[in-house]
Design a protein around this motif. Structure first.
Motif, PDB file in Angstrom:
ATOM      1  N   GLU A  36      45.518  40.145  37.069  1.00  0.00           N
ATOM      2  CA  GLU A  36      46.646  41.019  37.378  1.00  0.00           C
ATOM      3  C   GLU A  36      47.780  40.749  36.399  1.00  0.00           C
ATOM      4  O   GLU A  36      48.159  39.602  36.167  1.00  0.00           O
ATOM      5  CB  GLU A  36      47.134  40.792  38.812  1.00  0.00           C
ATOM      6  CG  GLU A  36      48.300  41.686  39.207  1.00  0.00           C
ATOM      7  CD  GLU A  36      48.771  41.419  40.623  1.00  0.00           C
ATOM      8  OE1 GLU A  36      48.588  42.290  41.493  1.00  0.00           O
ATOM      9  OE2 GLU A  36      49.297  40.309  40.864  1.00  0.00           O
TER      10      GLU A  36
ATOM     11  N   TYR B  24      46.069  45.642  38.433  1.00  0.00           N
ATOM     12  CA  TYR B  24      45.007  44.719  38.859  1.00  0.00           C
ATOM     13  C   TYR B  24      43.669  45.274  38.404  1.00  0.00           C
ATOM     14  O   TYR B  24      43.437  46.483  38.459  1.00  0.00           O
ATOM     15  CB  TYR B  24      45.011  44.559  40.375  1.00  0.00           C
ATOM     16  CG  TYR B  24      43.782  43.869  40.923  1.00  0.00           C
ATOM     17  CD1 TYR B  24      43.677  42.482  40.897  1.00  0.00           C
ATOM     18  CD2 TYR B  24      42.721  44.608  41.451  1.00  0.00           C
ATOM     19  CE1 TYR B  24      42.547  41.852  41.387  1.00  0.00           C
ATOM     20  CE2 TYR B  24      41.590  43.978  41.943  1.00  0.00           C
ATOM     21  CZ  TYR B  24      41.507  42.597  41.906  1.00  0.00           C
ATOM     22  OH  TYR B  24      40.383  41.971  42.382  1.00  0.00           O
TER      23      TYR B  24
ATOM     24  N   TYR C  90      47.996  41.116  44.027  1.00  0.00           N
ATOM     25  CA  TYR C  90      46.967  40.071  44.032  1.00  0.00           C
ATOM     26  C   TYR C  90      47.622  38.694  44.051  1.00  0.00           C
ATOM     27  O   TYR C  90      47.149  37.779  44.725  1.00  0.00           O
ATOM     28  CB  TYR C  90      46.078  40.225  42.800  1.00  0.00           C
ATOM     29  CG  TYR C  90      44.814  39.400  42.841  1.00  0.00           C
ATOM     30  CD1 TYR C  90      43.959  39.452  43.942  1.00  0.00           C
ATOM     31  CD2 TYR C  90      44.461  38.569  41.780  1.00  0.00           C
ATOM     32  CE1 TYR C  90      42.795  38.698  43.985  1.00  0.00           C
ATOM     33  CE2 TYR C  90      43.290  37.815  41.813  1.00  0.00           C
ATOM     34  CZ  TYR C  90      42.462  37.883  42.913  1.00  0.00           C
ATOM     35  OH  TYR C  90      41.318  37.137  42.959  1.00  0.00           O
TER      36      TYR C  90
ATOM     37  N   GLN D  76      37.796  40.065  46.175  1.00  0.00           N
ATOM     38  CA  GLN D  76      38.315  40.823  45.041  1.00  0.00           C
ATOM     39  C   GLN D  76      38.413  42.313  45.325  1.00  0.00           C
ATOM     40  O   GLN D  76      39.109  43.037  44.611  1.00  0.00           O
ATOM     41  CB  GLN D  76      37.430  40.601  43.807  1.00  0.00           C
ATOM     42  CG  GLN D  76      37.509  39.206  43.223  1.00  0.00           C
ATOM     43  CD  GLN D  76      36.757  39.116  41.907  1.00  0.00           C
ATOM     44  OE1 GLN D  76      36.141  40.079  41.465  1.00  0.00           O
ATOM     45  NE2 GLN D  76      36.801  37.961  41.271  1.00  0.00           N
TER      46      GLN D  76
END
Length: 245
Positions: free
Chosen positions: A94, A124, A199, A211
């Motif tokens: 990120e 991200y 994130y 994720q």
């Protein structure tokens, strides 16, 4: 607990340079957080995929230029610029850049105008997706005192550009009244905000996060609050606050 070890490492360098009218500051930071996934089924040693631990690396840099406040200052400001880069062991990363401007204009003996601008851009990505999440905000606020009463009134205007593309408006009002000098002050007000979820922020709360994430920001629509605060002596003070969201 078996296999529950972890390590946290941090390195920071910072500095300030003072001029007659301005102060220039900056910092560089590196963080590394490593930990094991424990409490899960043991993976055979010959398994091709061994997802048994996680490592987060974060590099950040910030700089700011601010005017030095003096008794004769009517307009002061602070300009800030920051960059953060976070990446983990499995290819997720990120990037985040923040540009901010804070202005304070003293309009009278007991009144001031505050204006904050901020541009907060993030992207991200992992091995399969890429996702943007950016906020652009302006927050003007006017503060004035009349005898024992102090009033702060303004608003937060935020444009959200990501999963949702929306404009959010939040009133921001605060009232303070000195019931007994600085020993007993009653206060109350209302506010709202859009809290950015990234994130970086989510893995700080839960480092075991998957994720596959949709970054929906938190909309704090209206928050009503009130209470009392004051000083007890030169070394201590108190604050009692309640709120309804």
């Amino acid at each position: 607990i078996f296999n529950s070890g972890f390590s946290d490492n941090e390195l920071s360098v910072y500095g300030k340079k003072f001029f007659n009218r301005y102060t220039l500051s900056g910092d560089l930071n590196y963080e590394r957080n490593a930990f094991n996934f424990y409490g899960m089924e043991i993976i055979p040693a010959n398994d091709e995929i061994r997802v048994n631990n996680q490592i987060y690396n974060k590099v950040s840099a910030n700089t700011a230029l601010a005017t030095n406040f003096t008794a004769k200052s009517k307009l002061t400001y602070r300009i800030g610029l920051g960059y953060n880069y976070l990446f983990d062991k499995y290819g997720a990363s990120e990037q985040n850049g923040i540009f901010s401007v804070k202005l304070i204009n003293k309009t009278g003996r007991d009144s001031s105008l505050f204006v904050n601008f901020q541009s907060d851009l993030s992207q991200y990505k992992n091995n399969s997706v890429k996702q943007d999440n950016s906020l652009f905000s302006v927050s003007p606020n006017y503060s004035m005192s009349i005898s024992a009463l102090r009033v702060n009134a303004g608003f937060n205007l935020i444009y959200e550009n990501g999963i949702n593309n929306k404009v959010h408006f939040y009133p921001a009002i605060e009232l303070y009244y000195k019931i007994s000098g600085n020993y007993l002050v009653g206060f109350g007000g209302m506010s709202g905000n859009l809290v950015k979820n990234s994130y970086n922020s989510l893995t700080q709360e839960n480092p075991y996060l998957s994720q596959n994430i949709d970054f929906n920001n938190t909309n704090e629509k209206l928050n009503f609050f009130g209470g009392f605060k004051g000083i007890i002596n030169h070394y201590s003070n108190y604050k009692i606050k309640g709120s309804i969201v």
